[in-house]
Design a protein around this motif. Sequence first.
Motif, PDB file in Angstrom:
ATOM      1  N   TRP A  15       0.930  -0.850   0.025  1.00 24.18           N
ATOM      2  CA  TRP A  15       0.007  -0.115  -0.239  1.00 24.18           C
ATOM      3  C   TRP A  15       1.093   1.300   0.299  1.00 24.18           C
ATOM      4  O   TRP A  15       1.910   0.920   0.388  1.00 24.18           O
ATOM      5  CB  TRP A  15      -1.163  -0.086   0.991  1.00 24.18           C
ATOM      6  N   LEU A 310       1.964   6.608   2.095  1.00 26.20           N
ATOM      7  CA  LEU A 310       2.932   6.388   2.771  1.00 26.20           C
ATOM      8  C   LEU A 310       4.278   7.013   2.835  1.00 26.20           C
ATOM      9  O   LEU A 310       5.164   6.761   2.275  1.00 26.20           O
ATOM     10  CB  LEU A 310       3.560   4.344   2.110  1.00 26.20           C
ATOM     11  N   VAL A 311       4.700   6.956   4.301  1.00 25.73           N
ATOM     12  CA  VAL A 311       5.879   7.447   4.513  1.00 25.73           C
ATOM     13  C   VAL A 311       6.775   6.447   5.779  1.00 25.73           C
ATOM     14  O   VAL A 311       6.064   6.656   6.688  1.00 25.73           O
ATOM     15  CB  VAL A 311       5.868   8.599   5.673  1.00 25.73           C
ATOM     16  N   SER A 312       7.820   5.616   5.464  1.00 31.64           N
ATOM     17  CA  SER A 312       8.174   4.727   6.655  1.00 31.64           C
ATOM     18  C   SER A 312       9.085   4.460   6.185  1.00 31.64           C
ATOM     19  O   SER A 312      10.175   4.323   5.370  1.00 31.64           O
ATOM     20  CB  SER A 312       7.158   3.196   6.386  1.00 31.64           C
ATOM     21  N   ASP A 313       9.727   3.924   7.820  1.00 34.66           N
ATOM     22  CA  ASP A 313      11.600   3.506   7.607  1.00 34.66           C
ATOM     23  C   ASP A 313      11.003   2.062   7.286  1.00 34.66           C
ATOM     24  O   ASP A 313       9.885   1.341   7.205  1.00 34.66           O
ATOM     25  CB  ASP A 313      11.462   3.656   9.193  1.00 34.66           C
ATOM     26  N   ARG A 316      10.594  -1.156   9.212  1.00 41.14           N
ATOM     27  CA  ARG A 316       9.160  -1.049   9.661  1.00 41.14           C
ATOM     28  C   ARG A 316       7.611  -0.849   8.781  1.00 41.14           C
ATOM     29  O   ARG A 316       6.628  -1.572   9.239  1.00 41.14           O
ATOM     30  CB  ARG A 316       8.988   0.228  11.028  1.00 41.14           C
ATOM     31  N   SER A 317       8.370  -0.957   7.492  1.00 39.64           N
ATOM     32  CA  SER A 317       7.196  -0.566   6.906  1.00 39.64           C
ATOM     33  C   SER A 317       6.484  -2.830   6.806  1.00 39.64           C
ATOM     34  O   SER A 317       4.951  -2.841   6.237  1.00 39.64           O
ATOM     35  CB  SER A 317       7.905  -1.111   5.131  1.00 39.64           C
ATOM     36  N   ALA A 319       5.212  -3.970   8.706  1.00 37.25           N
ATOM     37  CA  ALA A 319       4.474  -3.923   9.960  1.00 37.25           C
ATOM     38  C   ALA A 319       2.597  -3.466   9.399  1.00 37.25           C
ATOM     39  O   ALA A 319       2.960  -2.914  10.280  1.00 37.25           O
ATOM     40  CB  ALA A 319       4.612  -3.675  11.382  1.00 37.25           C
ATOM     41  N   MET A 320       3.291  -2.806   8.219  1.00 35.55           N
ATOM     42  CA  MET A 320       1.858  -1.719   7.973  1.00 35.55           C
ATOM     43  C   MET A 320       0.210  -2.551   7.665  1.00 35.55           C
ATOM     44  O   MET A 320      -0.117  -1.685   7.947  1.00 35.55           O
ATOM     45  CB  MET A 320       2.325  -0.976   6.682  1.00 35.55           C
ATOM     46  N   TYR A 323      -2.175  -0.748  10.343  1.00 32.67           N
ATOM     47  CA  TYR A 323      -2.581  -0.156   9.620  1.00 32.67           C
ATOM     48  C   TYR A 323      -3.205   0.648   9.051  1.00 32.67           C
ATOM     49  O   TYR A 323      -4.057   1.402   8.596  1.00 32.67           O
ATOM     50  CB  TYR A 323      -1.134   1.160   9.701  1.00 32.67           C
ATOM     51  N   VAL A 324      -2.832  -0.173   7.458  1.00 33.77           N
ATOM     52  CA  VAL A 324      -3.898   0.019   6.265  1.00 33.77           C
ATOM     53  C   VAL A 324      -5.049  -0.587   6.296  1.00 33.77           C
ATOM     54  O   VAL A 324      -6.097   0.475   5.711  1.00 33.77           O
ATOM     55  CB  VAL A 324      -3.023  -0.876   5.231  1.00 33.77           C
TER      56      VAL A 324
ATOM     57  N   THR B 274      -2.340   8.753   9.758  1.00 34.80           N
ATOM     58  CA  THR B 274      -2.187   7.461  10.991  1.00 34.80           C
ATOM     59  C   THR B 274      -0.815   7.372  11.655  1.00 34.80           C
ATOM     60  O   THR B 274       0.360   7.388  10.635  1.00 34.80           O
ATOM     61  CB  THR B 274      -2.661   5.978  10.119  1.00 34.80           C
ATOM     62  N   ILE B 293      -0.352   7.161   6.435  1.00 39.27           N
ATOM     63  CA  ILE B 293       0.228   6.849   7.402  1.00 39.27           C
ATOM     64  C   ILE B 293       2.306   6.917   7.224  1.00 39.27           C
ATOM     65  O   ILE B 293       2.687   6.834   6.519  1.00 39.27           O
ATOM     66  CB  ILE B 293      -0.126   5.180   6.603  1.00 39.27           C
ATOM     67  N   CYS B 294       2.462   7.109   8.195  1.00 33.16           N
ATOM     68  CA  CYS B 294       3.367   7.001   9.178  1.00 33.16           C
ATOM     69  C   CYS B 294       4.105   6.369   9.986  1.00 33.16           C
ATOM     70  O   CYS B 294       3.368   5.491  11.058  1.00 33.16           O
ATOM     71  CB  CYS B 294       3.619   8.395   9.663  1.00 33.16           C
ATOM     72  N   MET B 295       5.397   5.134   9.495  1.00 39.79           N
ATOM     73  CA  MET B 295       5.414   4.354  10.612  1.00 39.79           C
ATOM     74  C   MET B 295       6.928   4.707  10.878  1.00 39.79           C
ATOM     75  O   MET B 295       7.469   4.917   9.791  1.00 39.79           O
ATOM     76  CB  MET B 295       5.493   2.554   9.440  1.00 39.79           C
ATOM     77  N   GLY B 296       7.319   4.368  11.933  1.00 36.42           N
ATOM     78  CA  GLY B 296       8.621   4.533  12.576  1.00 36.42           C
ATOM     79  C   GLY B 296      10.034   5.710  11.944  1.00 36.42           C
ATOM     80  O   GLY B 296      10.564   5.656  11.025  1.00 36.42           O
ATOM     81  N   CYS B 297       8.610   6.946  11.966  1.00 39.72           N
ATOM     82  CA  CYS B 297       9.315   7.990  11.803  1.00 39.72           C
ATOM     83  C   CYS B 297      10.043   8.477  13.314  1.00 39.72           C
ATOM     84  O   CYS B 297       9.156   8.985  13.913  1.00 39.72           O
ATOM     85  CB  CYS B 297       8.435   8.549  11.336  1.00 39.72           C
TER      86      CYS B 297
END
Lengths: 437, 437
Positions: A15, A310-313, A316-317, A319-320, A323-324, B274, B293-297
């Motif tokens: 996603w 999506l903005v993700s490390d 960590r992505s 584990a998305m 959340y999606v 999120t 969606i932001c993860m690990g930022c």
Amino acid sequence: MNIILLSGGSGKRLWPLSNDIRSKQFIKLFKDESGQYESMVQRVYRQIMSVDADSKVTIATSKSQASAIKNQLGEKASICVEPCRRDTFPAILLAAAYLHDELGVGEDESVAVCPVDPYVEKEYYEIVKQMGELALQSDANLTLMGIEPTCPSDKYGYIIPESGDEVSRVKEFKEKPDVETAKKYLGQNALWNGGVFAFRLGYLLDKAHSLVDFTDYRDLFSKYESLEKISFDYAVVEKEPSIQVVRYGGDWRDVGTWNMMTEVMAEATKGNVTLDDTCVNTQVVNELDIPIICMGCKDMIVAASGDGILVSDKERSGAMKPYVERVNLDPMYAEKSWGSYAVMDAQKGSMTVKVSMHAGDSMSYHSHDIRSEVWTVIEGEGVAIVDGMEQHLSVGDVITIAAGCKHMLKAITNMSIIEVQLGKEICASDKHKHAMD
Amino acid sequence: MNIILLSGGSGKRLWPLSNDIRSKQFIKLFKDESGQYESMVQRVYRQIMSVDADSKVTIATSKSQASAIKNQLGEKASICVEPCRRDTFPAILLAAAYLHDELGVGEDESVAVCPVDPYVEKEYYEIVKQMGELALQSDANLTLMGIEPTCPSDKYGYIIPESGDEVSRVKEFKEKPDVETAKKYLGQNALWNGGVFAFRLGYLLDKAHSLVDFTDYRDLFSKYESLEKISFDYAVVEKEPSIQVVRYGGDWRDVGTWNMMTEVMAEATKGNVTLDDTCVNTQVVNELDIPIICMGCKDMIVAASGDGILVSDKERSGAMKPYVERVNLDPMYAEKSWGSYAVMDAQKGSMTVKVSMHAGDSMSYHSHDIRSEVWTVIEGEGVAIVDGMEQHLSVGDVITIAAGCKHMLKAITNMSIIEVQLGKEICASDKHKHAMD
């Protein structure tokens, strides 16, 4: 060679580029030899054809993917559409019956079954071709591909061969082990089960008739929903005593998460993207018209489509998914058999979409009970049929389609229209197909 | 009290929320006492009114900001529009003449001039009020606000007062020093020059007539372009021997960069956002309809608008300007005096925009030479005039406006239309205003 490609379910782990109706195998992040972007489906098809230009490729898939496949491959591949999802054994069985009864493939021909997901080298399909030949020459009933492990992974099933030879009889199968057990297997020449099988078509049809009561493809299709959900591994492979395995030692990657996808993407960025000098190990995919600027991003993936951002490390992505799932938004972009649409605006009582069609694309003749539509042509020309009346459309033409009115559009050239949908309730299910008058 | 608010130029440092036509003071990231989002302009106006409900506020600004100010403050504040940009001395002079000649403010009344940008406490405006009173009571010609420094910054000019009293005569001014020199100043009760001045209106007009040859506001307006670009500090303050300063020790922040804005934003996120549990010290502003969606930022700012998407390390965000300038995109969203528009799609030969108007809003009567337009009403009702013909519009109505055709729209209720613009060239300059027939 005859190849059945299993084009699997929808995924949320890429996603916002994949969604309920656009599976990861249709995202264009790779490039072909001429530098054009291509999707996994296109890449796999191209690799198969480069190994054997006479390959007959049949894609076993769900109804929801058929349009995207047609858009991306045209008429080059056959598509065997499952009426509903029933795991890999019913899917392979239906495709095998399709090959035999619809495409006229003989029982003495070989068929290879491959998943469409892994990112592999061309050599992989050379092995697939070899497997097809071995399936006819050797006395083993099934020929499997074994992937040479790169680590004692606990993510795959293991095949223990009788020898370390390139082609070997299979001694036994092992379920996904823990890492310690996996280490032991590696000492026994063990291979990962890559989900690639080759067999004589007649073998599989005999096996199928012994397990399922059906006469031919159409009969099987009609009773498909009643079939048990069971994998090909459980139903066939693990019960078959006569199996051989062929080793594959080349690149083989699951690109089902962003972290893995970023390793094989053709370019660090796609679309309108600016990275400053301080960005490190960061990939950005932008399907939107607006620019993305990234500054000081480290080990990140940024992906934007009409569905979201999506903005993700990177780590960590993976584990998305939850959340999606919480976001739970209707897909804002979809490829259909008649073209594609992108939702541009949605508010109470209306939805505005941009419809894009290729020359020759044609919608089904349909109507809506609740919503009316206003079409403004912004590019190209085509022919609309509205309540039986044919009407030529070109740039600047506007037609209003009242609720209940039957309509369709056929694109003569590439064509774009802005469609404003209006009604108390705007939903995809408000659609009836009609025969042409 | 009479207050002139200087509403300064466009800024790119809060891109994509600020752009060439939407300055940072109009971004709604703060909240008022009832929890409604408000912009800096709205916050400042509210703070002034809470100190003195009889305040007369005049906003000195450029033509491009006048619409946004009207949209955000309604008719509450007067607006003094500069014909072109000419630094702070001409701007304050024009506003002072406007107060005198258009609003009837007497020469014996006091006027305070404040920049609209700093994020401050209500106490700041209590000091401004006090400055207005001091400007009339004391014999100093100018009354300045001095900000109590929190560090030996090299970013501000310094005021050296004669004493550390709350109100003191000014001994001298110092240009932006280096940090070492700034440390010395701090030992002398030095204050930052906050750009707030109060004076008797007559004093400033006398000073103005001695420097510029003009008769009244309209005369000054007509020759505005010929005025020298010079700051109020250089032209007036530094030459004036009789100045006093009032200390302000409360919160005072420049929120001109994302790093600083994130410290005072009302909420860590705005819009459909999120954040997963592993995000740390990260703020996200989403003006788009799609989810982020932001993860690990870690230590990041993410901002998305119709103009673009910023993903930045907070510290790094201060270096954004050259990257934004390279993007160089036409603003995709604008507030106009007649409402707002958002570009939804732009391709060769067409642009699709969503136009939103509040009840009572009214476009000027205008026409386009090159482009035609198709309007589809998706919300509300209004009255269109097309080539002199009045037409009532409600949801589902479609009108086509050919190139050359004069038209306008007045919203009766809140109203939204989808406007498809079609033509060889689509540009903002293709517009002529007309008197009503």
